[in-house]
Design an enzyme around this catalytic site. Sequence first.
Site, PDB file in Angstrom:
ATOM      1  N   PRO A   9     -57.131 -21.550-162.742  1.00  6.97           N
ATOM      2  CG  PRO A   9     -58.328 -22.409-164.690  1.00  6.97           C
ATOM      3  CD  PRO A   9     -57.364 -21.483-164.343  1.00  6.97           C
ATOM      4  NE  ARG A  17     -55.985 -29.701-160.139  1.00  7.08           N
ATOM      5  CZ  ARG A  17     -55.526 -28.942-160.930  1.00  7.08           C
ATOM      6  NH1 ARG A  17     -54.849 -27.790-160.940  1.00  7.08           N
ATOM      7  NH2 ARG A  17     -55.862 -29.328-162.411  1.00  7.08           N
ATOM      8  CE1 TYR A  22     -51.128 -30.567-161.614  1.00  2.00           C
ATOM      9  CE2 TYR A  22     -53.070 -31.520-160.787  1.00  2.00           C
ATOM     10  CZ  TYR A  22     -52.319 -30.883-162.127  1.00  2.00           C
ATOM     11  OH  TYR A  22     -52.905 -30.980-163.514  1.00  2.00           O
ATOM     12  CG  ASN A  74     -49.629 -23.122-163.494  1.00  2.00           C
ATOM     13  OD1 ASN A  74     -50.287 -23.657-164.426  1.00  2.00           O
ATOM     14  ND2 ASN A  74     -49.247 -24.142-162.579  1.00  2.00           N
ATOM     15  CB  ALA A  77     -57.605 -25.926-167.402  1.00  2.00           C
ATOM     16  CG  ASP A  87     -55.020 -12.685-178.557  1.00  2.00           C
ATOM     17  OD1 ASP A  87     -53.959 -13.149-179.018  1.00  2.00           O
ATOM     18  OD2 ASP A  87     -56.080 -12.507-179.054  1.00  2.00           O
ATOM     19  CG  HIS A 100     -47.561 -25.751-167.115  1.00  2.00           C
ATOM     20  ND1 HIS A 100     -48.776 -25.625-166.865  1.00  2.00           N
ATOM     21  CD2 HIS A 100     -47.088 -25.378-168.172  1.00  2.00           C
ATOM     22  CE1 HIS A 100     -48.996 -25.099-168.079  1.00  2.00           C
ATOM     23  NE2 HIS A 100     -48.061 -24.856-168.793  1.00  2.00           N
ATOM     24  CB  SER A 102     -47.744 -31.859-163.954  1.00  3.10           C
ATOM     25  OG  SER A 102     -48.570 -31.229-164.781  1.00  3.10           O
ATOM     26  NE  ARG A 111     -53.759 -32.997-168.144  1.00  3.13           N
ATOM     27  CZ  ARG A 111     -54.521 -32.509-167.152  1.00  3.13           C
ATOM     28  NH1 ARG A 111     -54.699 -31.083-167.354  1.00  3.13           N
ATOM     29  NH2 ARG A 111     -55.661 -33.042-167.084  1.00  3.13           N
TER      30      ARG A 111
HETATM   31  C1  DQA Z   1     -51.028 -27.102-164.645  1.00  2.00           C
HETATM   32  C2  DQA Z   1     -51.091 -28.408-165.889  1.00  2.00           C
HETATM   33  C3  DQA Z   1     -52.432 -28.263-166.418  1.00  2.00           C
HETATM   34  O1  DQA Z   1     -52.460 -29.250-167.690  1.00  2.00           O
HETATM   35  C4  DQA Z   1     -53.590 -28.518-165.702  1.00  2.00           C
HETATM   36  O2  DQA Z   1     -54.826 -28.190-166.240  1.00  2.00           O
HETATM   37  C5  DQA Z   1     -53.320 -27.721-164.268  1.00  2.00           C
HETATM   38  C6  DQA Z   1     -51.973 -27.498-163.590  1.00  2.00           C
HETATM   39  C7  DQA Z   1     -49.578 -27.680-163.747  1.00  2.00           C
HETATM   40  O3  DQA Z   1     -49.352 -26.881-163.176  1.00  2.00           O
HETATM   41  O4  DQA Z   1     -49.080 -28.656-164.187  1.00  2.00           O
HETATM   42  O5  DQA Z   1     -54.477 -27.368-163.812  1.00  2.00           O
HETATM   43  O6  DQA Z   1     -51.005 -26.083-165.260  1.00  2.00           O
END
Ligand code: DQA
Length: 144
Positions: A9, A17, A22, A74, A77, A87, A100, A102, A111
């Site tokens: 998402p 965003r 990001y 990825n 959230a 699962d 990820h 970040s 996180r």
């Molecule tokens: C994320 C890190 C997650 O905590 C966040 O909710 C995202 C992006 C990342 O790619 O850094 O939507 O997965």
Amino acid sequence: MKILVINGPNLNMLGSREPDIYGTKSLDDINSELVEYSKTLSDNIELDFFQSNHEGDIVDKIQTAGSYDALIINPAAYTHTSIAISDAIKSVNLTAVEVHLSNIHSREDFRKKSFIAPSCIAQISGFGKDSYKLALLGLFRRLK
Ligand code: DQA
């Protein structure tokens, strides 16, 4: 080698965003760069891409991914909430890498917990769009 890349998402909003966290590239840019990068490793890598903002759709996609050699995911959230996605990966026995943009371990405490990591062989976090390339490199070396 067939590899499925799933993005969760809000990753369809990349580019606009929170660019300070990001980056400024769109998801299409990142996917195209990954295709170009795959060609530097081998001309035998086939990448398919799927993005959804809906947990159940991601679970459905993983359940039908048995023919892939590996998964790069990825979960965005859903990383921090989704036992269902974790699962699903286990249910099809997919070799998976969690990615990820970040560094989730240097941000808010909520996180730091990943429900997906136990279903994956590795987690790559914090290299921006290069996290996807590092996941592909690792999988390629593991599977070839
Ligand atoms: C994320 C890190 C997650 O905590 C966040 O909710 C995202 C992006 C990342 O790619 O850094 O939507 O997965």
